[in-house]
Design a protein around this motif. Structure first.
Motif, PDB file in Angstrom:
ATOM      1  N   LEU A  50       0.839  -1.209   0.000  1.00 48.48           N
ATOM      2  CA  LEU A  50       0.000   0.000   0.000  1.00 48.48           C
ATOM      3  C   LEU A  50       0.871   1.256   0.000  1.00 48.48           C
ATOM      4  N   TYR A  51       1.925   1.240   0.819  1.00 49.36           N
ATOM      5  CA  TYR A  51       2.822   2.390   0.911  1.00 49.36           C
ATOM      6  C   TYR A  51       3.493   2.665  -0.429  1.00 49.36           C
ATOM      7  N   GLN A  52       4.039   1.609  -1.047  1.00 58.68           N
ATOM      8  CA  GLN A  52       4.755   1.790  -2.309  1.00 58.68           C
ATOM      9  C   GLN A  52       3.810   2.223  -3.431  1.00 58.68           C
ATOM     10  N   ASP A  53       2.614   1.637  -3.483  1.00 56.58           N
ATOM     11  CA  ASP A  53       1.629   2.034  -4.500  1.00 56.58           C
ATOM     12  C   ASP A  53       1.226   3.493  -4.325  1.00 56.58           C
ATOM     13  N   SER A  54       1.096   3.927  -3.063  1.00 56.67           N
ATOM     14  CA  SER A  54       0.755   5.330  -2.797  1.00 56.67           C
ATOM     15  C   SER A  54       1.891   6.244  -3.224  1.00 56.67           C
ATOM     16  N   LYS A  55       3.135   5.821  -2.960  1.00 52.81           N
ATOM     17  CA  LYS A  55       4.306   6.582  -3.406  1.00 52.81           C
ATOM     18  C   LYS A  55       4.312   6.743  -4.924  1.00 52.81           C
ATOM     19  N   ASP A  56       3.850   5.708  -5.612  1.00 53.92           N
ATOM     20  CA  ASP A  56       3.835   5.721  -7.079  1.00 53.92           C
ATOM     21  C   ASP A  56       2.627   6.460  -7.651  1.00 53.92           C
ATOM     22  N   GLY A  57       1.799   7.008  -6.769  1.00 57.01           N
ATOM     23  CA  GLY A  57       0.668   7.818  -7.225  1.00 57.01           C
ATOM     24  C   GLY A  57      -0.573   7.033  -7.587  1.00 57.01           C
ATOM     25  N   LYS A  58      -0.664   5.772  -7.161  1.00 58.79           N
ATOM     26  CA  LYS A  58      -1.841   4.967  -7.493  1.00 58.79           C
ATOM     27  C   LYS A  58      -3.020   5.337  -6.596  1.00 58.79           C
ATOM     28  N   ASN A  59      -4.237   5.096  -7.108  1.00 58.24           N
ATOM     29  CA  ASN A  59      -5.457   5.305  -6.341  1.00 58.24           C
ATOM     30  C   ASN A  59      -5.981   3.963  -5.840  1.00 58.24           C
ATOM     31  N   PHE A  60      -6.759   3.998  -4.767  1.00 62.96           N
ATOM     32  CA  PHE A  60      -7.241   2.778  -4.121  1.00 62.96           C
ATOM     33  C   PHE A  60      -8.768   2.810  -4.037  1.00 62.96           C
ATOM     34  N   SER A  61      -9.397   1.913  -4.767  1.00 60.34           N
ATOM     35  CA  SER A  61     -10.866   1.898  -4.811  1.00 60.34           C
ATOM     36  C   SER A  61     -11.463   0.618  -4.242  1.00 60.34           C
ATOM     37  N   ASN A  62     -10.627  -0.286  -3.719  1.00 56.79           N
ATOM     38  CA  ASN A  62     -11.138  -1.552  -3.188  1.00 56.79           C
ATOM     39  C   ASN A  62     -10.440  -1.900  -1.871  1.00 56.79           C
ATOM     40  N   LEU A  63     -10.464  -0.961  -0.931  1.00 52.23           N
ATOM     41  CA  LEU A  63      -9.763  -1.160   0.334  1.00 52.23           C
ATOM     42  C   LEU A  63     -10.567  -1.964   1.359  1.00 52.23           C
ATOM     43  N   MET A  64     -11.887  -1.980   1.217  1.00 58.75           N
ATOM     44  CA  MET A  64     -12.710  -2.652   2.223  1.00 58.75           C
ATOM     45  C   MET A  64     -12.422  -4.152   2.295  1.00 58.75           C
ATOM     46  N   LYS A  65     -12.025  -4.748   1.181  1.00 58.70           N
ATOM     47  CA  LYS A  65     -11.694  -6.171   1.183  1.00 58.70           C
ATOM     48  C   LYS A  65     -10.532  -6.443   2.133  1.00 58.70           C
ATOM     49  N   LEU A  66      -9.525  -5.561   2.119  1.00 57.10           N
ATOM     50  CA  LEU A  66      -8.377  -5.720   3.010  1.00 57.10           C
ATOM     51  C   LEU A  66      -8.742  -5.345   4.444  1.00 57.10           C
ATOM     52  N   ILE A  67      -9.532  -4.294   4.609  1.00 56.38           N
ATOM     53  CA  ILE A  67      -9.935  -3.835   5.946  1.00 56.38           C
ATOM     54  C   ILE A  67     -10.711  -4.924   6.686  1.00 56.38           C
ATOM     55  N   THR A  68     -11.572  -5.651   5.953  1.00 57.00           N
ATOM     56  CA  THR A  68     -12.414  -6.670   6.592  1.00 57.00           C
ATOM     57  C   THR A  68     -11.826  -8.076   6.491  1.00 57.00           C
ATOM     58  N   SER A  69     -10.557  -8.187   6.104  1.00 53.77           N
ATOM     59  CA  SER A  69      -9.919  -9.509   6.071  1.00 53.77           C
ATOM     60  C   SER A  69      -9.706 -10.016   7.497  1.00 53.77           C
ATOM     61  N   ASP A  70      -9.708 -11.330   7.650  1.00 54.60           N
ATOM     62  CA  ASP A  70      -9.579 -11.928   8.989  1.00 54.60           C
ATOM     63  C   ASP A  70      -8.320 -11.459   9.701  1.00 54.60           C
ATOM     64  N   ASN A  71      -7.183 -11.487   8.999  1.00 51.25           N
ATOM     65  CA  ASN A  71      -5.913 -11.126   9.636  1.00 51.25           C
ATOM     66  C   ASN A  71      -5.879  -9.674  10.061  1.00 51.25           C
ATOM     67  N   ASN A  72      -6.465  -8.779   9.264  1.00 46.17           N
ATOM     68  CA  ASN A  72      -6.473  -7.360   9.636  1.00 46.17           C
ATOM     69  C   ASN A  72      -7.347  -7.120  10.858  1.00 46.17           C
ATOM     70  N   ILE A  73      -8.480  -7.819  10.945  1.00 44.99           N
ATOM     71  CA  ILE A  73      -9.369  -7.668  12.105  1.00 44.99           C
ATOM     72  C   ILE A  73      -8.698  -8.223  13.359  1.00 44.99           C
ATOM     73  N   LEU A  74      -8.057  -9.382  13.227  1.00 45.19           N
ATOM     74  CA  LEU A  74      -7.355  -9.966  14.380  1.00 45.19           C
ATOM     75  C   LEU A  74      -6.188  -9.090  14.815  1.00 45.19           C
ATOM     76  N   LEU A  75      -5.509  -8.485  13.850  1.00 45.68           N
ATOM     77  CA  LEU A  75      -4.416  -7.563  14.173  1.00 45.68           C
ATOM     78  C   LEU A  75      -4.947  -6.334  14.900  1.00 45.68           C
ATOM     79  N   ALA A  76      -6.110  -5.843  14.480  1.00 48.19           N
ATOM     80  CA  ALA A  76      -6.724  -4.687  15.148  1.00 48.19           C
ATOM     81  C   ALA A  76      -7.027  -5.016  16.601  1.00 48.19           C
TER      82      ALA A  76
END
Length: 642
Positions: free
Chosen positions: A30-56
């Motif tokens: 995510l960091y590198q893609d943002s550095k490269d100027g990319k846009n993000f239109s499908n972040l909810m899939k990562l936000i609601t992933s099991d590992n991200n929720i458990l990490l939270a």
């Protein structure tokens, strides 16, 4: 004087947690893609992933505010009892139909007698905000300005103060522009903020709707009335500091593009070996061939300084900045507190310090040389004085020895924390020397039996560093640390190479977990716990305990095959209902059977198979005692000596 010893163990807990749940690679991308100027239109899939929720869950479960209930009276203690699958399903369901619960407003007293409003969201909303923060932060970090220090990973008030003093010592910046924003966190314009988030590349519409709903969550006031906010990011929300930095990031770059980051077509950018841009030729060109103002910004949250060389530039910058903040960000400016300071004539206050320019020696050209003189601010001295007095009163009120010891430890921790923060002031010894005189009077008057001599046999580093001081006192044979015993330390600016979201940038802050192979961690994450009543807390601590024991059995010391891994409750769950880290241990299947076995034939069967030595038998017996089962008294041929 106090000597500061730096303990560099190259470990950061949040980075370690991201490794536990295999999320660091996702954040790096995510960091590198943002550095490269990319846009993000499908972040909810990562936000609601099991590992991200458990990490939270992992990141917030031990926060100081986690046990604090919201309006629904639910705390982290209630959530940690849920089964892992149940917890994951509840979080995902809330995201699918997201509607934030009411925010509980409390008023926190400030040193000046006023209060600061603090919003306490429900624990479910805090978990949701943490899930979003983990994914948004690497995207935003790629776009944030290097002179912004507040609420950012591996940046501190010390770094901000070091940057400010550098502007004076090396750049000779004599004038400082202060613009005071009235109640910044309560004044952030929602419409403007949402546009700024979109501009940063975060263009997932479902996520943007959720953030807007979070901003407009109803607030239950202390008097019971309900307020519906139209602006502001409530202080207390996990996501609020990041949103505040997003809001002011546009301002950071507006200032930077006036001079420091301004590109010149006729000069090709040059870079140093460490990747930093060498602007020597560009600055020379700007000074001789333009009328641009040479200004520099240092910002920590909503507290910032703009450094200028001349009075004329400072006046122009003051009016331009005030107008820009009011018109572009729609923030209210306090004209009474906003001002221009000539550092050669008076001091300026920043982050609990005051600093000004004083003459010290001569340059090679025989011109006077000016450097920064910094002190602990009078407001901070007054606040510290009151805090230490109140803690001394708390020590006096204790009649029992253990209670007094706990309060003395708290006092010593306060002294340690105060010194660690304020030791970067050049005249900290003078300031705290005066304060120490008054605090010593309070100690002598309040604590009967205070002595100059004593003996400390403990090994606490925070206390041992003070043992050579003649100012140390003893109460009930326990040391009371002196506030006046402190040594100045030069403030350190952040290393530009340090970066949480690149492999190279993490080398200086964190040693990658290599003891446990990744495939074993993946097995632990993906394989359900055999115990049907296993909670989210149990599953999380099971991973931590397995890594802490390096995948070995705590009794036999042998490396375990994954299909034999058992997580044992030291004090049985049916007695204490305790899934905490300290009540768990990793053992093999056979050892687990032996801990609970009462049948003699079963015991002998496993003992003969395992061939345990005397030391291992003693460890086994300790666990059997905790379970409430008789220890093993074995014949000599089984009870071998190592």
């Amino acid at each position: 004087m106090r000597f500061n010893t730096e303990n560099k163990n190259l470990k950061d807990s949040k980075l370690r947690h991201a490794e536990y749940y295999d999320m660091q690679g996702e954040f790096d991308k995510l960091y590198q893609d943002s550095k490269d100027g990319k846009n993000f239109s499908n972040l909810m899939k990562l936000i609601t992933s099991d590992n991200n929720i458990l990490l939270a869950y992992r990141n917030i479960k031990r926060n100081n505010g986690s046990p604090t209930p919201g309006v629904d009276e639910v705390t982290i203690n209630d959530i940690e009892k849920l089964e892992t699958s149940q917890f994951l399903n509840l979080v995902k369901k809330r995201f699918n139909f997201y509607k934030p619960r009411k925010v509980r407003r409390v008023d926190i007293p400030k040193p000046n007698g006023k209060t600061r409003p603090l919003g306490i969201p429900s624990i479910w909303d805090r978990i949701a905000q943490q899930c979003i923060l983990q994914v948004m932060e690497p995207i935003c970090e790629a776009k944030f300005n290097k002179h912004s220090y507040g609420f950012r990973p591996f940046r501190s008030a010390e770094n901000a103060f070091a940057d400010a003093t550098h502007r004076v010592n090396s750049g000779g910046m004599q004038y400082v522009v202060d613009i005071d924003i009235k109640g910044f966190f309560d004044e952030v314009n929602h419409t403007k903020l949402m546009r700024q988030i979109w501009t940063l590349g975060i263009q997932d519409k479902q996520l943007l709707v959720i953030i807007r709903r979070m901003l407009k969550a109803p607030i239950v006031m202390p008097d019971g009335n309900i307020s519906y906010p139209t602006k502001g990011t409530p202080q207390g929300g996990i996501l609020s500091p990041l949103l505040a930095n997003i809001n002011l990031n546009e301002f950071d770059w507006w200032i930077a593009n006036q001079w420091e980051e301004r590109d010149l077509k006729e000069i090709t950018p040059q870079y140093r070996n460490d990747g930093r841009r060498n602007r020597k030729n560009e600055n020379k060109k700007l000074r001789t061939h333009s009328k641009l103002k040479e200004i520099y910004l240092v910002r920590y949250a909503d507290d910032f300084k703009i450094f200028c060389q001349t009075r004329q530039e400072a006046v122009k910058t003051y009016h331009a900045t005030k107008k820009w903040l009011e018109e572009r960000l729609r923030l209210t400016i306090s004209t009474e507190k906003s001002k221009i300071t000539n550092l050669k004539r008076e001091s300026s206050e920043f982050l609990g310090f005051t600093f000004q320019m004083i003459e010290k020696g001569k340059k090679k050209s025989n011109e006077p040389k000016f450097v920064v003189k910094s002190n602990v601010s009078p407001k901070a001295i007054k606040r510290i004085h009151a805090q230490l007095r109140n803690q001394i009163k708390a020590i006096k009120k204790c009649s029992r020895g253990q209670e007094a010891l706990a309060e003395m430890n708290k006092y010593n921790s306060m002294v340690n924390g105060i010194h660690n923060y304020y030791q970067i002031a050049t005249h900290v010894s003078t300031d705290f020397g005066k304060l120490g005189f008054y605090i010593l009077k309070v100690l002598n008057n309040r604590l009967t039996g205070l002595t100059r001599k004593g003996k400390y046999e403990g090994k606490h580093k925070g206390i041992l560093a003070y043992m050579n001081s003649s100012m140390i006192r003893y109460y009930r044979k326990y040391p009371i640390l002196p506030i006046g015993y402190v040594k100045h330390k030069n403030p350190l600016n952040i290393k530009r190479s340090v970066n949480k979201y690149t492999e190279q940038g993490r080398l200086e802050i964190h040693k990658k977990l290599t003891v446990i192979p990744e495939w074993k961690l993946e097995w632990l994450r993906n394989n359900p716990v055999v115990n049907k009543r296993a909670t989210i807390e149990f599953a999380d601590n099971r991973i931590s305990k397995f890594i802490a024991q390096m995948g070995k059995c705590s009794v036999s010391g042998e490396e375990l095959e994954l299909d034999t891994v058992q997580c044992h409750h030291i004090i049985p769950y049916h007695i204490k209902q305790d899934d905490s880290y300290n009540n768990l241990t990793i053992v093999s299947y056979e050892i687990h059977k032996l801990i609970h076995a009462t049948n003699r034939k079963v015991i002998e069967k496993f003992l003969n198979a395992l061939n345990l030595n005397k030391e291992q038998i003693e460890k086994l017996n300790k666990f059997r005692k905790k379970v409430g089962i008789d220890t093993l008294e074995l014949p000599y041929e089984i009870n071998k000596v190592a």
